[in-house]
Design an enzyme around this catalytic site. Structure first.
Site, PDB file in Angstrom:
ATOM      1  N   ASN A   1       3.732   4.626 -11.800  1.00  0.00           N
ATOM      2  CA  ASN A   1       2.438   4.795 -12.321  1.00  0.00           C
ATOM      3  C   ASN A   1       1.432   4.676 -11.468  1.00  0.00           C
ATOM      4  OD1 ASN A   1       0.498   3.956 -14.799  1.00  0.00           O
ATOM      5  ND2 ASN A   1       0.368   2.506 -13.202  1.00  0.00           N
TER       6      ASN A   1
ATOM      7  N   VAL B   1      -7.925   7.901 -20.513  1.00  0.00           N
ATOM      8  CA  VAL B   1      -7.765   6.612 -21.076  1.00  0.00           C
ATOM      9  C   VAL B   1      -8.695   5.719 -20.436  1.00  0.00           C
ATOM     10  CG1 VAL B   1      -5.889   4.844 -21.383  1.00  0.00           C
ATOM     11  CG2 VAL B   1      -5.195   7.118 -20.903  1.00  0.00           C
TER      12      VAL B   1
ATOM     13  N   LYS C   1      -0.610  16.142 -10.164  1.00  0.00           N
ATOM     14  CA  LYS C   1       0.328  16.002 -11.365  1.00  0.00           C
ATOM     15  C   LYS C   1       0.996  17.133 -11.816  1.00  0.00           C
ATOM     16  CE  LYS C   1      -1.173  11.634 -11.926  1.00  0.00           C
ATOM     17  NZ  LYS C   1      -0.397  10.432 -11.661  1.00  0.00           N
TER      18      LYS C   1
ATOM     19  N   ASP D   1       1.071  -1.024  -0.163  1.00  0.00           N
ATOM     20  CA  ASP D   1       0.049  -0.039   0.006  1.00  0.00           C
ATOM     21  C   ASP D   1       0.851   1.267  -0.027  1.00  0.00           C
ATOM     22  OD1 ASP D   1      -1.842   2.108   0.515  1.00  0.00           O
ATOM     23  OD2 ASP D   1      -2.772   1.124   1.795  1.00  0.00           O
TER      24      ASP D   1
ATOM     25  N   TYR E   1      -6.133  16.448  -7.689  1.00  0.00           N
ATOM     26  CA  TYR E   1      -5.637  15.592  -8.558  1.00  0.00           C
ATOM     27  C   TYR E   1      -4.664  16.273  -9.494  1.00  0.00           C
ATOM     28  CZ  TYR E   1      -4.922  12.410 -12.442  1.00  0.00           C
ATOM     29  OH  TYR E   1      -4.052  11.528 -13.285  1.00  0.00           O
TER      30      TYR E   1
HETATM   31  N1  LIG Z   1      -7.092   6.723 -17.263  1.00  0.00           N
HETATM   32  C1  LIG Z   1      -6.508   8.002 -17.233  1.00  0.00           C
HETATM   33  O1  LIG Z   1      -7.439   8.914 -18.009  1.00  0.00           O
HETATM   34  C2  LIG Z   1      -5.574   8.596 -16.717  1.00  0.00           C
HETATM   35  C3  LIG Z   1      -5.165  10.019 -17.470  1.00  0.00           C
HETATM   36  C4  LIG Z   1      -4.040  10.554 -17.105  1.00  0.00           C
HETATM   37  C5  LIG Z   1      -3.172  10.032 -16.080  1.00  0.00           C
HETATM   38  N2  LIG Z   1      -3.458   8.980 -15.625  1.00  0.00           N
HETATM   39  C6  LIG Z   1      -2.505   8.424 -14.538  1.00  0.00           C
HETATM   40  O2  LIG Z   1      -2.139   6.973 -14.922  1.00  0.00           O
HETATM   41  C7  LIG Z   1      -1.613   6.281 -14.023  1.00  0.00           C
HETATM   42  C8  LIG Z   1      -2.452   4.862 -13.817  1.00  0.00           C
HETATM   43  O3  LIG Z   1      -3.632   5.019 -14.088  1.00  0.00           O
HETATM   44  P1  LIG Z   1      -4.713   3.993 -14.360  1.00  0.00           P
HETATM   45  O4  LIG Z   1      -5.566   4.855 -15.620  1.00  0.00           O
HETATM   46  O5  LIG Z   1      -4.011   2.845 -15.141  1.00  0.00           O
HETATM   47  O6  LIG Z   1      -5.991   3.790 -13.185  1.00  0.00           O
HETATM   48  P2  LIG Z   1      -6.165   2.196 -12.731  1.00  0.00           P
HETATM   49  O7  LIG Z   1      -6.757   1.467 -13.644  1.00  0.00           O
HETATM   50  O8  LIG Z   1      -7.208   2.871 -11.573  1.00  0.00           O
HETATM   51  O9  LIG Z   1      -4.783   1.836 -12.161  1.00  0.00           O
HETATM   52  C9  LIG Z   1      -4.330   2.481 -10.852  1.00  0.00           C
HETATM   53  C10 LIG Z   1      -3.143   1.716 -10.363  1.00  0.00           C
HETATM   54  O10 LIG Z   1      -2.605   2.378  -9.118  1.00  0.00           O
HETATM   55  C11 LIG Z   1      -2.664   1.236  -8.075  1.00  0.00           C
HETATM   56  N3  LIG Z   1      -2.770   2.069  -6.773  1.00  0.00           N
HETATM   57  C12 LIG Z   1      -3.827   3.139  -6.374  1.00  0.00           C
HETATM   58  N4  LIG Z   1      -3.570   3.430  -5.217  1.00  0.00           N
HETATM   59  C13 LIG Z   1      -2.467   2.393  -4.573  1.00  0.00           C
HETATM   60  C14 LIG Z   1      -2.061   2.330  -3.362  1.00  0.00           C
HETATM   61  N5  LIG Z   1      -2.347   3.135  -2.122  1.00  0.00           N
HETATM   62  N6  LIG Z   1      -1.128   1.526  -3.269  1.00  0.00           N
HETATM   63  C15 LIG Z   1      -0.508   0.734  -4.223  1.00  0.00           C
HETATM   64  N7  LIG Z   1      -0.974   0.965  -5.607  1.00  0.00           N
HETATM   65  C16 LIG Z   1      -1.991   1.833  -5.755  1.00  0.00           C
HETATM   66  C17 LIG Z   1      -3.752   0.401  -8.524  1.00  0.00           C
HETATM   67  O11 LIG Z   1      -3.511  -0.699  -7.819  1.00  0.00           O
HETATM   68  P3  LIG Z   1      -4.348  -1.512  -6.420  1.00  0.00           P
HETATM   69  O12 LIG Z   1      -5.649  -0.855  -6.340  1.00  0.00           O
HETATM   70  O13 LIG Z   1      -4.208  -3.007  -6.742  1.00  0.00           O
HETATM   71  O14 LIG Z   1      -3.485  -1.114  -5.337  1.00  0.00           O
HETATM   72  C18 LIG Z   1      -3.758   0.194  -9.698  1.00  0.00           C
HETATM   73  O15 LIG Z   1      -3.052  -0.670 -10.230  1.00  0.00           O
HETATM   74  C19 LIG Z   1      -2.168   7.132 -12.574  1.00  0.00           C
HETATM   75  O16 LIG Z   1      -0.944   7.786 -12.299  1.00  0.00           O
HETATM   76  C20 LIG Z   1      -3.094   8.115 -13.231  1.00  0.00           C
HETATM   77  O17 LIG Z   1      -3.093   9.308 -12.459  1.00  0.00           O
HETATM   78  C21 LIG Z   1      -4.609   8.073 -15.856  1.00  0.00           C
END
Ligand SMILES: NC(=O)c1ccc[n+]([C@@H]2O[C@H](COP(=O)([O-])OP(=O)(O)OC[C@H]3O[C@@H](n4cnc5c(N)ncnc54)[C@H](OP(=O)(O)O)[C@@H]3O)[C@@H](O)[C@H]2O)c1
Length: 264
Positions: free
Chosen positions: A91, A188, A159, A66, A155
């Site tokens: 990430n 995404v 970033k 965590d 948020y």
């Molecule tokens: N999707 C978008 O539209 C978007 C756009 C711009 C930037 N991003 C960035 O891309 C990155 C990946 O996001 P995603 O879109 O792939 O979202 P996602 O599908 O929700 O994945 C987020 C990941 O972060 C992990 N995480 C969250 N809280 C955590 C914690 N306390 N400890 C350890 N791991 C944790 C989650 O794993 P567990 O829950 O298993 O811990 C999961 O593997 C993020 O930094 C996000 O801000 C996303």
């Protein structure tokens, strides 16, 4: 980092879902070892089994952590150091959509801890190994880092930190041969949208369907940018154009646009 964009060991945080899992999929054929980190170990194990079957030459390890917790990060760091990574992909991250006034402090704090503190802590902890191996850091930021976004205030600010930190660290690391790249995607389709909502059917970040970029494309363009030693990547032309427009906007125009607060 080895020639041709291949890696000895890659650490990927947030590898249980979304972009992190996609990084693991695309890096498995090009890496000797992947270390996947997130809280949901069972999801990472399922992914690891799938990747081991496809890429037997790639060792895959999973580590439940965590990242909100300082003690958990302290316990994780020696494990990651022992793996001698040459690429750290910071990430893991989450958002919270809604007004700051009504936000739940636990979730706000989780954003600060995961998006900012853990990213910085892991970078700091692993820098000696990355310097020794002339490796790379990929920090996952967002297009949102360019804008103050009402209803996504914390948020977007987390970033903004990630993009700024990555740019400065890149300059500091240049003499050491360590590349630092900030990935700034637009929307995404991952679990991010659902996690950002305050209730399952609550409002989410308004983004046109046509503005979404597939996660496969985001990761592919990012790995190409990393190979080329770029500082920042906005995957897909539409995201690059949006970044250009946003960056050229005078502050007074930006305030006017953001003041419209389109809601969903
Ligand atoms: N999707 C978008 O539209 C978007 C756009 C711009 C930037 N991003 C960035 O891309 C990155 C990946 O996001 P995603 O879109 O792939 O979202 P996602 O599908 O929700 O994945 C987020 C990941 O972060 C992990 N995480 C969250 N809280 C955590 C914690 N306390 N400890 C350890 N791991 C944790 C989650 O794993 P567990 O829950 O298993 O811990 C999961 O593997 C993020 O930094 C996000 O801000 C996303």
């Amino acid at each position: 980092m080895q020639a041709g964009g291949s890696f000895g060991c890659v650490v990927i945080t947030g590898a249980s879902a979304g972009l992190g899992a996609e990084f693991a999929r695309q890096l498995a054929p090009r890496s000797a070892r992947l270390v996947l980190v997130a809280r949901r170990v069972s999801l990472m194990e399922t992914l690891a089994q799938e990747l081991r079957a496809q890429q037997p030459a790639c060792e895959i390890r999973t580590w439940g952590c965590d990242l909100r917790e300082a003690a958990a990060r302290e316990a994780l760091l020696p494990v990651l150091k022992a793996e001698t990574p040459d690429l750290l992909i910071n990430n893991a991250g989450l958002g919270d959509y809604g007004e700051f006034e009504t936000a739940d402090w636990e979730k706000v704090n989780a954003m600060l801890q995961v998006n900012i503190t853990a990213l910085t802590h892991l970078a700091k902890g692993l820098l000696p190994e990355l310097i020794a191996r002339r490796g790379a850091i990929l920090n996952v930021s967002s297009l949102a880092s360019l804008l103050p976004i009402p209803d996504f205030a914390v948020y977007a600010a987390t970033k903004a930190y990630v993009t700024s930190f990555s740019e400065a660290l890149r300059i500091e690391m240049k003499p050491h041969g360590v590349r630092v790249l900030a990935l700034c995607p637009g929307p995404v389709r991952t679990e991010f949208g659902q996690v950002s909502r305050r209730s399952p059917d609550g409002p989410g970040m308004p983004a046109k369907k046509s503005f979404y970029v597939p996660k496969e494309q985001v990761v592919l363009e990012t790995l190409t940018a990393l190979e080329k030693g770029r500082a920042r990547v906005y995957p897909a032309l539409k995201t690059t154009l949006a970044a250009r427009v946003i960056s050229a906007m005078p502050l007074c125009v930006m305030r006017l646009v953001m003041g419209m607060r389109l809601r969903r």
